[in-house]
Design a protein around this motif. Structure first.
Motif, PDB file in Angstrom:
ATOM      1  N   TYR A 127      37.358  14.593  20.765  1.00 48.07           N
ATOM      2  CA  TYR A 127      37.072  14.783  19.342  1.00 48.07           C
ATOM      3  C   TYR A 127      36.207  16.029  19.236  1.00 48.07           C
ATOM      4  O   TYR A 127      35.071  16.049  19.701  1.00 48.07           O
ATOM      5  CB  TYR A 127      36.320  13.572  18.772  1.00 48.07           C
ATOM      6  CG  TYR A 127      37.154  12.310  18.663  1.00 48.07           C
ATOM      7  CD1 TYR A 127      37.521  11.577  19.789  1.00 48.07           C
ATOM      8  CD2 TYR A 127      37.573  11.835  17.417  1.00 48.07           C
ATOM      9  CE1 TYR A 127      38.273  10.417  19.685  1.00 48.07           C
ATOM     10  CE2 TYR A 127      38.329  10.669  17.304  1.00 48.07           C
ATOM     11  CZ  TYR A 127      38.670   9.975  18.440  1.00 48.07           C
ATOM     12  OH  TYR A 127      39.418   8.815  18.333  1.00 48.07           O
ATOM     13  N   ASP A 138      44.449  -1.442  16.348  1.00 47.36           N
ATOM     14  CA  ASP A 138      45.303  -0.978  17.447  1.00 47.36           C
ATOM     15  C   ASP A 138      46.575  -1.808  17.561  1.00 47.36           C
ATOM     16  O   ASP A 138      47.532  -1.390  18.226  1.00 47.36           O
ATOM     17  CB  ASP A 138      44.529  -1.022  18.765  1.00 47.36           C
ATOM     18  CG  ASP A 138      43.436   0.040  18.812  1.00 47.36           C
ATOM     19  OD1 ASP A 138      43.437   0.950  17.964  1.00 47.36           O
ATOM     20  OD2 ASP A 138      42.570  -0.052  19.705  1.00 47.36           O
ATOM     21  N   LEU A 166      31.565   4.863  17.175  1.00 46.21           N
ATOM     22  CA  LEU A 166      32.662   3.921  16.928  1.00 46.21           C
ATOM     23  C   LEU A 166      32.066   2.817  16.047  1.00 46.21           C
ATOM     24  O   LEU A 166      30.999   2.281  16.376  1.00 46.21           O
ATOM     25  CB  LEU A 166      33.142   3.333  18.253  1.00 46.21           C
ATOM     26  CG  LEU A 166      34.113   2.147  18.153  1.00 46.21           C
ATOM     27  CD1 LEU A 166      35.455   2.568  17.569  1.00 46.21           C
ATOM     28  CD2 LEU A 166      34.326   1.522  19.540  1.00 46.21           C
ATOM     29  N   VAL A 199      36.323   5.903  14.098  1.00 50.48           N
ATOM     30  CA  VAL A 199      35.448   6.852  14.785  1.00 50.48           C
ATOM     31  C   VAL A 199      34.901   7.801  13.723  1.00 50.48           C
ATOM     32  O   VAL A 199      35.673   8.495  13.050  1.00 50.48           O
ATOM     33  CB  VAL A 199      36.195   7.637  15.886  1.00 50.48           C
ATOM     34  CG1 VAL A 199      35.251   8.646  16.542  1.00 50.48           C
ATOM     35  CG2 VAL A 199      36.786   6.692  16.922  1.00 50.48           C
ATOM     36  N   ARG A 206      33.111  15.334  21.644  1.00 51.50           N
ATOM     37  CA  ARG A 206      32.983  13.927  22.040  1.00 51.50           C
ATOM     38  C   ARG A 206      34.134  13.602  22.991  1.00 51.50           C
ATOM     39  O   ARG A 206      35.307  13.710  22.619  1.00 51.50           O
ATOM     40  CB  ARG A 206      33.072  13.068  20.779  1.00 51.50           C
ATOM     41  CG  ARG A 206      33.041  11.552  20.991  1.00 51.50           C
ATOM     42  CD  ARG A 206      33.439  10.909  19.673  1.00 51.50           C
ATOM     43  NE  ARG A 206      33.175   9.491  19.557  1.00 51.50           N
ATOM     44  CZ  ARG A 206      34.047   8.555  19.860  1.00 51.50           C
ATOM     45  NH1 ARG A 206      35.234   8.865  20.368  1.00 51.50           N
ATOM     46  NH2 ARG A 206      33.736   7.286  19.653  1.00 51.50           N
ATOM     47  N   TRP A 212      44.901   0.655  26.561  1.00 46.91           N
ATOM     48  CA  TRP A 212      45.369  -0.610  25.986  1.00 46.91           C
ATOM     49  C   TRP A 212      46.158  -1.380  27.037  1.00 46.91           C
ATOM     50  O   TRP A 212      47.034  -0.829  27.714  1.00 46.91           O
ATOM     51  CB  TRP A 212      46.276  -0.354  24.782  1.00 46.91           C
ATOM     52  CG  TRP A 212      45.559   0.383  23.702  1.00 46.91           C
ATOM     53  CD1 TRP A 212      44.853  -0.166  22.668  1.00 46.91           C
ATOM     54  CD2 TRP A 212      45.424   1.804  23.576  1.00 46.91           C
ATOM     55  NE1 TRP A 212      44.292   0.829  21.914  1.00 46.91           N
ATOM     56  CE2 TRP A 212      44.618   2.040  22.447  1.00 46.91           C
ATOM     57  CE3 TRP A 212      45.893   2.894  24.319  1.00 46.91           C
ATOM     58  CZ2 TRP A 212      44.277   3.320  22.025  1.00 46.91           C
ATOM     59  CZ3 TRP A 212      45.553   4.172  23.911  1.00 46.91           C
ATOM     60  CH2 TRP A 212      44.761   4.370  22.771  1.00 46.91           C
TER      61      TRP A 212
END
Ligand SMILES: O=C(O)CCC(=O)C(=O)O
Ligand SMILES: [Fe+2]
Length: 227
Positions: A127, A138, A166, A199, A206, A212
Motif C-alpha cells: 500500500y 473475503d 486494519l 484498510v 505499508r 487465504w
C-alpha cells in the motif's frame, strides 16, 4: 499464484518441539472462541525478516494493481482498493519458508478445529502512501470458498500517526470495529465469512502478506480451487 495442498495431514504431527506450538495453540484458541485472532510480535523473526527483505527488494513491475474477485469475475476497482500485489510462490527462499509455515499452521488448525483447510493462496501487498482497501468481506456465507484469512505485517517502527490500520468489524452492522496497526510481526487470522474489514489509508509505504485457506470444493468435472 501458488497453492499448497496435502493429503498426508499427519506427516508432521505431533510436533511438540516446534517453536510455533505456542503461537498456533493461541491462534486456535482465539479462533475457536471468537473466530478472530490478533497476535502482536508473533511471526518468527527469521520469517518476518526474510519476507520483508524479499518484498522491499522487488521491482515495482513485479507487482500489479490488486483486483476484486477471482477468475472471470475478477476486475479492478480503484474506488474499492488501490494496493499493489504479487502472488507468492515457493521459488524464493522467503516464499518457500512462508508457504511451509502456513502449511504447518493449516495442519495444526485442521487437527485442532477440524476446519478442513485444503489449499492456501497468498500474496505480498504494497500500500503506497494514501492507498486503501475499503470495507469488504473475503468470502460470503454459503460460497464455501475462502475459509480463513491470514495477514502478517512487515513494517518495523510503525506508529499510530502512520495510519494504515486494519479495522475489523464484528458483523455487518458494527461501525466501530477493532483497529490493528500493521506493525512488523503482527499476525491476524479470522474466519473469512465472518468479519467485514478495511484498510485505512497509510501515510507511508505499508508492506504485508495476505493469504487465504480454502476448502476442497471440487465437484466432478470442475476443479476448485483451480490448479
Ligand atoms: O492488509 C490488511 O490489513 C488486510 C488486507 C485485506 O483485507 C485483503 O487483502 O483482503
Ligand atoms: Fe480482506
Amino acid at each position: 499464484m501458488s497453492k499448497t495442498s496435502n493429503d498426508s495431514d499427519s506427516a508432521s504431527w505431533p510436533d511438540t518441539s516446534s517453536p510455533n506450538q505456542a503461537l498456533f495453540t493461541k491462534m486456535a484458541d482465539d479462533l475457536a472462541s471468537k473466530g478472530l485472532s490478533i497476535l502482536p510480535a508473533a511471526l518468527p523473526d527469521e520469517l518476518c525478516l526474510a519476507l520483508r527483505a524479499q518484498q522491499i527488494s522487488m521491482d515495482d513491475d513485479q507487482f500489479r494493481q490488486a483486483g476484486i474477485g477471482r477468475g472471470t469475475d475478477a476486475g479492478h476497482n480503484e474506488l474499492v482498493r488501490t494496493d499493489q500485489i504479487c502472488w507468492i510462490s515457493k521459488q524464493t527462499p522467503a516464499g518457500s519458508m512462508w508457504l511451509e509455515w502456513a502449511d504447518s499452521l493449516r495442519l495444526f488448525l485442521n487437527r485442532e478445529l477440524m476446519l478442513g483447510l485444503f489449499a492456501f493462496e497468498s500474496h505480498f501487498a504494497h500500500y503506497r502512501p494514501g492507498a486503501f482497501y475499503k470495507r469488504h468481506q473475503d468470502a460470503f456465507v454459503g460460497e464455501a470458498n475462502r475459509v480463513l484469512s491470514l495477514v502478517v505485517y512487515l513494517n518495523p517502527g510503525w506508529c499510530s500517526d502512520d495510519g494504515g490500520e486494519l479495522v475489523i468489524y464484528q458483523d455487518s452492522v458494527d461501525q466501530q470495529g477493532v483497529r490493528v496497526m500493521p506493525l512488523m510481526g503482527t499476525v491476524v487470522a479470522f474466519l473469512s465469512e465472518g468479519f467485514p474489514h478495511e484498510v485505512l489509508p497509510a501515510q507511508k509505504d505499508r508492506y504485508s502478506v495476505a493469504g487465504w485457506y480454502r476448502m476442497n470444493t471440487t465437484k466432478s468435472g470442475r476443479v476448485d480451487p483451480p490448479e
